[in-house]
Structure formats: C-alpha cells, structure tokens
Enzyme design. Sequence first.
Site, short mmCIF file in Angstrom:
data_model
loop_
_atom_site.label_atom_id
_atom_site.label_comp_id
_atom_site.label_asym_id
_atom_site.label_seq_id
_atom_site.Cartn_x
_atom_site.Cartn_y
_atom_site.Cartn_z
N ASP A 48 0.85 -1.19 0.00
CA ASP A 48 0.00 0.00 0.00
C ASP A 48 0.89 1.24 0.00
O ASP A 48 1.94 1.26 0.65
CB ASP A 48 -0.92 0.03 1.22
CG ASP A 48 -1.96 1.15 1.10
OD1 ASP A 48 -2.94 0.96 0.37
OD2 ASP A 48 -1.76 2.22 1.72
N GLU A 94 0.83 5.67 0.15
CA GLU A 94 0.13 6.95 0.34
C GLU A 94 0.91 7.98 -0.47
O GLU A 94 2.15 7.97 -0.47
CB GLU A 94 0.07 7.34 1.81
CG GLU A 94 -0.68 6.35 2.69
CD GLU A 94 -2.13 6.16 2.32
OE1 GLU A 94 -2.74 7.11 1.77
OE2 GLU A 94 -2.68 5.07 2.58
N HIS A 123 -5.91 4.98 5.98
CA HIS A 123 -5.09 5.87 5.15
C HIS A 123 -3.67 6.03 5.71
O HIS A 123 -2.97 6.96 5.33
CB HIS A 123 -5.76 7.23 4.94
CG HIS A 123 -7.16 7.10 4.42
ND1 HIS A 123 -7.46 6.38 3.29
CD2 HIS A 123 -8.34 7.55 4.89
CE1 HIS A 123 -8.77 6.41 3.09
NE2 HIS A 123 -9.32 7.12 4.05
N ASP A 153 -3.42 0.05 6.22
CA ASP A 153 -4.18 -0.41 5.06
C ASP A 153 -3.56 -1.66 4.46
O ASP A 153 -4.29 -2.57 4.02
CB ASP A 153 -4.25 0.70 4.01
CG ASP A 153 -5.20 1.84 4.41
OD1 ASP A 153 -5.79 1.75 5.51
OD2 ASP A 153 -5.33 2.79 3.63
#
Length: 201
Positions: free
Chosen positions: A17, A19, A174, A179
């Site tokens: 994951d 961001e 987030h 996540d």
Amino acid sequence: MASLAGRFRGFLPVVVDVETSGFDPERNALLEVAAVIIGGEVGQLKPVASHHFHVMPFTGAVLDPAALAFTGIDPFQPLRGAVSEEDALRGIFRAVRTAVKAAQCRRAILVGHNAAFDLSFIKAAEKRSGVKNNPFHLFSTFDTVSLAGLAYGETVLAKAALAAGLSWDHAQAHSALYDAQQTAELFCKIVNSFDLNRIHS
C-alpha cells in the site's frame, strides 16, 4: 498440506500500500510505502512480516493539498523519520527478495486494493531513484477490489473488511501500514476459503 511456492505458479504474494500526494505517479510524490509478506501453508495463508517507510517527496514533486488533507500527512514534519525514495525502495525490495528466496518462489506478485495504482507509484519511484532488482512482476497483480467484490459484494476496503468479519479502525485508515495489514488479512481470508482440490475435481 501444499507449500506456498506451488499455490500461485511460483509467485509469492506481497501486499503493498502506498500513500501519495496525488494520483499521477510521474508528478506526485510517494509519501509512505508498506509491504506485508504472506506466508504459511496453502489453505492457511497469513501475514508474516511487515515493512514500512515514510518517504520524503522527490525534488519538484507536486503536492496536492486535497490529497494531503485526505491522508493527513505533512510531508515535511521532521518527526516522520522520512527517508529517500531510494532508501525506501531498497528496504522494501531487499525484504521481499529475501522472502521470495525463503519461500522457494521465483518472484513476488503485488497484492493491493486498486493494485495498479500502487504498482504504478512503485515503478515510477524505481525509475526516478535508479534502484535495481525489483522483485515484483512488472505488470501482473492480485487486486482485492475484484476479489472482495466476488467474495462479499463489496469493493471499498473498509466495507469489504467488515463483510469478511475483520475489524476496521477509521482513525488508522489511510496509513500505508494499516491499510496494507488489513488488505493482507482480507486477501488471506478470501484465498483460504477456496479449496483447490474441490475446484479442480
């Protein structure tokens, strides 16, 4: 019990994951990256290790205020302990290569919720930083959006996790690490529910 090496044609699933500061992997910054290694025997897959880095924006990156507000990330907060894209990728790639070898697999395959998005940012950061030996398949992925849609009729990660009987903490959502860990739990639950012997009989 069959080994993991044979479950996905020699590919080791690794949940990733990211961001970011926007949706464009060429212009927007990679701000966090997490990878969760999947292990265990077939039918009993589980997350076995997590790796996580905060990342400094590359020079000239576009930082979309809306994206930063959504993630809650201040890219220049000194307490983040952020590292360069190069250091983050080297750390992730090294850990994944070690796991691939230990599992007697031939390569990793990226698992993600909207996996193409995560892979696109990994590949763009790899190109910018010049890091070599990417352990992931260059274009194939496992996407938990599709898997959760099939298994539970849900495509949003939070809703899919709850439908699968997992917990969900909106306060931690987030974060790349949270996540990725939740996506890993979801992936394992779905895959473990399929009996390959029954399907192939």
